[in-house]
Structures are given as C-alpha cells and as structure tokens.
Design a protein around this motif. Structure first.
Motif, mmCIF file in Angstrom:
data_model
loop_
_atom_site.group_PDB
_atom_site.id
_atom_site.type_symbol
_atom_site.label_atom_id
_atom_site.label_comp_id
_atom_site.label_asym_id
_atom_site.label_seq_id
_atom_site.Cartn_x
_atom_site.Cartn_y
_atom_site.Cartn_z
ATOM 1 N N ILE A 29 0.748 -1.299 0.023
ATOM 2 C CA ILE A 29 0.166 -0.076 0.086
ATOM 3 C C ILE A 29 0.961 1.206 -0.032
ATOM 4 O O ILE A 29 0.543 2.358 -0.721
ATOM 5 C CB ILE A 29 -0.946 0.070 1.402
ATOM 6 N N VAL A 33 1.114 3.866 -3.026
ATOM 7 C CA VAL A 33 0.721 5.674 -2.821
ATOM 8 C C VAL A 33 1.916 6.457 -3.139
ATOM 9 O O VAL A 33 1.810 7.628 -3.659
ATOM 10 C CB VAL A 33 0.017 5.673 -1.203
ATOM 11 N N SER A 36 1.654 6.884 -6.831
ATOM 12 C CA SER A 36 0.375 6.845 -7.260
ATOM 13 C C SER A 36 0.327 8.027 -8.284
ATOM 14 O O SER A 36 -0.582 8.215 -9.052
ATOM 15 C CB SER A 36 -0.683 6.973 -6.130
ATOM 16 N N ARG A 47 -5.124 7.930 -2.951
ATOM 17 C CA ARG A 47 -5.320 7.046 -2.149
ATOM 18 C C ARG A 47 -5.306 5.669 -2.866
ATOM 19 O O ARG A 47 -5.008 5.849 -4.217
ATOM 20 C CB ARG A 47 -6.952 6.838 -1.990
ATOM 21 N N ASN A 48 -4.932 4.585 -2.460
ATOM 22 C CA ASN A 48 -4.959 3.270 -2.873
ATOM 23 C C ASN A 48 -6.154 2.678 -3.139
ATOM 24 O O ASN A 48 -6.261 1.527 -3.827
ATOM 25 C CB ASN A 48 -3.775 2.391 -2.333
ATOM 26 N N ASN A 144 -1.835 -4.296 -6.169
ATOM 27 C CA ASN A 144 -0.837 -3.297 -5.837
ATOM 28 C C ASN A 144 0.255 -3.350 -6.567
ATOM 29 O O ASN A 144 0.998 -2.459 -7.186
ATOM 30 C CB ASN A 144 -0.595 -2.995 -4.191
ATOM 31 N N TYR A 316 -6.158 1.990 6.086
ATOM 32 C CA TYR A 316 -6.294 3.335 5.891
ATOM 33 C C TYR A 316 -5.138 4.307 6.396
ATOM 34 O O TYR A 316 -4.847 5.291 6.186
ATOM 35 C CB TYR A 316 -7.574 3.877 6.642
ATOM 36 N N SER A 319 -2.428 4.252 4.252
ATOM 37 C CA SER A 319 -2.430 4.996 3.014
ATOM 38 C C SER A 319 -2.316 6.410 3.533
ATOM 39 O O SER A 319 -1.784 7.391 2.647
ATOM 40 C CB SER A 319 -3.636 4.668 2.399
ATOM 41 N N ARG A 323 0.181 9.280 2.135
ATOM 42 C CA ARG A 323 -0.260 10.396 1.454
ATOM 43 C C ARG A 323 -0.048 11.836 2.264
ATOM 44 O O ARG A 323 0.386 12.906 1.410
ATOM 45 C CB ARG A 323 -2.046 10.490 1.214
#
Length: 336
Positions: A29, A33, A36, A47-48, A144, A316, A319, A323
């Motif tokens: 994850i 990100v 991303s 977000r992933n 992913n 969450y 991520s 981020r």
C-alpha cells in the motif's frame, strides 16, 4: 421482535497467518501510494482505493422523529453536520473514457464544535467478493504490485483472481451483479449506498443503507460524471433515507460472510441525509485529498465489525500517513 445479537470482539480477531499477510500488504500500500502520482498522472499522491474524487460537500444528518426510544442515546441531537466525498473505486484515476460504475459515498459525521463522531465509507454494491481474509490480502497485494510492476506481476494477480470465483458464485452476488449491470449508466446519486460489512451500534451490530429520494437516474448522462455531479448540486437538493438492519443471528445475518445479503432483518429508518444545493466544496483543494474516512477513527460504539473490516484500520492508516507525507508540501495549493 427477537433481541439483536450482541457484539463480541472475537468477530474481529485475525490469526497469525492473516497478521503476517497484512504486514506484507501494508508495505505494498505504501509503495503504491508513493508511486500513485505517476500511476494516475496527477501532481499529488492518491488513495490506493477510491482514488478519484468526483465531489466533496457538506451536508446534514436529520434524525427521524419516530426513531425507537432505545436508539435515542446514540442520536442525542436532532441533526448532525456531515462532510461527504463522492468517489470512484478504481485505484487509478482515469480522465479519459468511461469510469466503471463502482462508486463511493463516504460520510464523516460530526458533533458539537465539529468533533468527529463516526466515519462511514459506503459503496453502491452491497456485497464483497470474498470471505477469506488470507485470499483477500494476497489478492490486494497482487493488485498493488501489478500497478507498480505492471506485466511482470500479471500471472500472480491472475492466480489470486481465480481464487475469488467460488465466492462470487452465490445467488445474492449474481443478482446484484445483474442489477449493477442494468444501472451501469445511471447517475451516481441515484444509487443506493451500503456499508457492505457490519458496524456496531452500541452493543448491537447493524448494516447501513442509504436510499436516495427523487434523483433522476438519467441526469447528466451525456456528461462526465464529475461535471454531472457539479451541475446537479448547482440546481438541486439531495435527500436520502438512512436505513439500518440489525443482526439477530449469524445464520441469517452473518458477520464474516460478506458475499451474501442479510435476510429476515427488516430495514428501520433512522433519519435522512440532506445536501442542499450550493454546498459543494472545492474538490481541487488539497485538504479534500487529505481527508480520512477511516471507520476506526469513529466513536467505539460506531466502529466496524468483522475480520475483513478489521483490515481497513491498518490499510487506511498506511495510506493516509504516506499521502500526508507526500502531499503536505502541497498544503495551501489546489490540485489541477
């Protein structure tokens, strides 16, 4: 009416293999990100899941006047302020072509002075394609890695995807797939939205459903969804009933079997979600992308229940942390 089944933390417990697979998944994850912005060709980390924001808005949760007395302790005010994000479930943001009709309606419920009460990430498909935590983590890890490494990891992804086939071969899943295909071109706000897994309501366990009132399914059908949503809220109010089902027994309302619908549990209306026209927020604002709708940040009596749900907490957090690390340099700027 029978008494609802009470929450037990055993519904949430992961075994050692599942915990080990979760640690591997968390790493992928973070890797996703971090890359991303190039994956989606944007100038910020996404977000992933549910990477694409169609719109964000403020709204109100109005409590029904006829709500059962035993529920009043959880809804001790006539109304609650909301922050809402409409999204697409795809991990990659597409700006060309038509998006898959997999939508999110994430709700942040706030109390007095704006304090957080609960987060509810709802989706327009009521079921989840697998029940095995291990299979899900292996599939999500493979997805992913596929986005990061492309075709070099294709066969690993295909092998994990094949394992989902038995789980989607249920009458409930087939019925809902056909229903979604029939609505694939419908306007995003005309869909029902569901919690998929269960949530606590005090010591009880519930599922949540949001059913819109009087939304034209053909609204903006020739426009891009993002433009359609913006145009809708410029001239229309949005209202949806908030309905809940209680878990009475695991046979008819299973907690850790997410590929079938609950039965023999009637829906109870507890209120309405209202978004007045003109309440859109600027979806280009970096603060929108920094919003977290982690349901485990909620008051303990509104948190998710179940093993698949338990995975959301760590996912969450990873991520969001990744981020935030990348996007904090953009604070105060707009995303174009």
């Amino acid at each position: 009416m029978p008494q609802p089944l009470k929450y037990n933390k055993k519904f949430d417990e992961l075994n050692e293999e599942e915990k080990a697979l979760l640690e591997i998944n968390k790493k992928t994850i973070a890797d996703f990100v971090e890359q991303s912005s190039s994956i989606s060709d944007v100038n910020y980390a996404t977000r992933n899941a549910h990477a694409k924001t169609y719109a964000a808005a403020t709204g109100t949760f109005l409590i029904d006047k006829n709500i059962p007395e035993e529920l009043l302790p959880f809804f001790d005010r006539d109304k609650f302020d909301l922050t809402i994000r409409l999204s697409n479930a795809n991990l990659k943001i597409k700006n060309t072509g038509k998006d898959i009709p997999a939508y999110g309606f994430a709700v942040k419920v706030k109390g007095e002075n704006g304090g957080l009460i609960a987060n509810f990430p709802l989706v327009n498909f009521p079921l989840f394609p697998m029940n095995s935590v291990s299979h899900f983590l292996k599939l999500f890890t493979a997805v992913n890695r596929f986005y990061i490494k492309k075709w070099s990891s294709f066969f690993s992804l295909a092998a994990q995807a094949v394992k989902t086939i038995p789980s989607v071969c249920t009458l409930s899943f087939a019925r809902n797939i056909l229903k979604l295909l029939g609505k694939r071109n419908d306007f995003i706000l005309s869909f029902d939205y569901h919690s998929v897994g269960a949530y606590r309501l005090g010591d009880n366990m519930i599922k949540i459903k949001l059913t819109p009132k009087s939304v034209d399914k053909n609204f903006g059908i020739k426009s891009k969804m993002k433009d359609s949503v913006k145009n809708y809220f410029q001239g229309h109010d949005y209202t949806a009933d908030v309905l809940i089902q209680f878990c009475y027994n695991l046979k008819d309302q299973p907690i850790n079997k997410l590929n079938v619908e609950w039965k023999d549990s009637p829906y109870l209306k507890i209120g309405e979600v209202k978004i007045n026209k003109g309440q859109l927020l600027d979806s280009r604002d970096c603060n929108i992308e920094l919003l977290s709708f982690n349901p485990f940040e909620s008051n303990v009596f509104f948190q998710p229940v179940g093993k698949i749900q338990r995975l959301r907490d760590e996912a969450y957090k990873v991520s969001m942390q990744t981020r935030k690390k990348i996007n904090k340099l953009l604070h105060g700027k707009n995303y174009e």
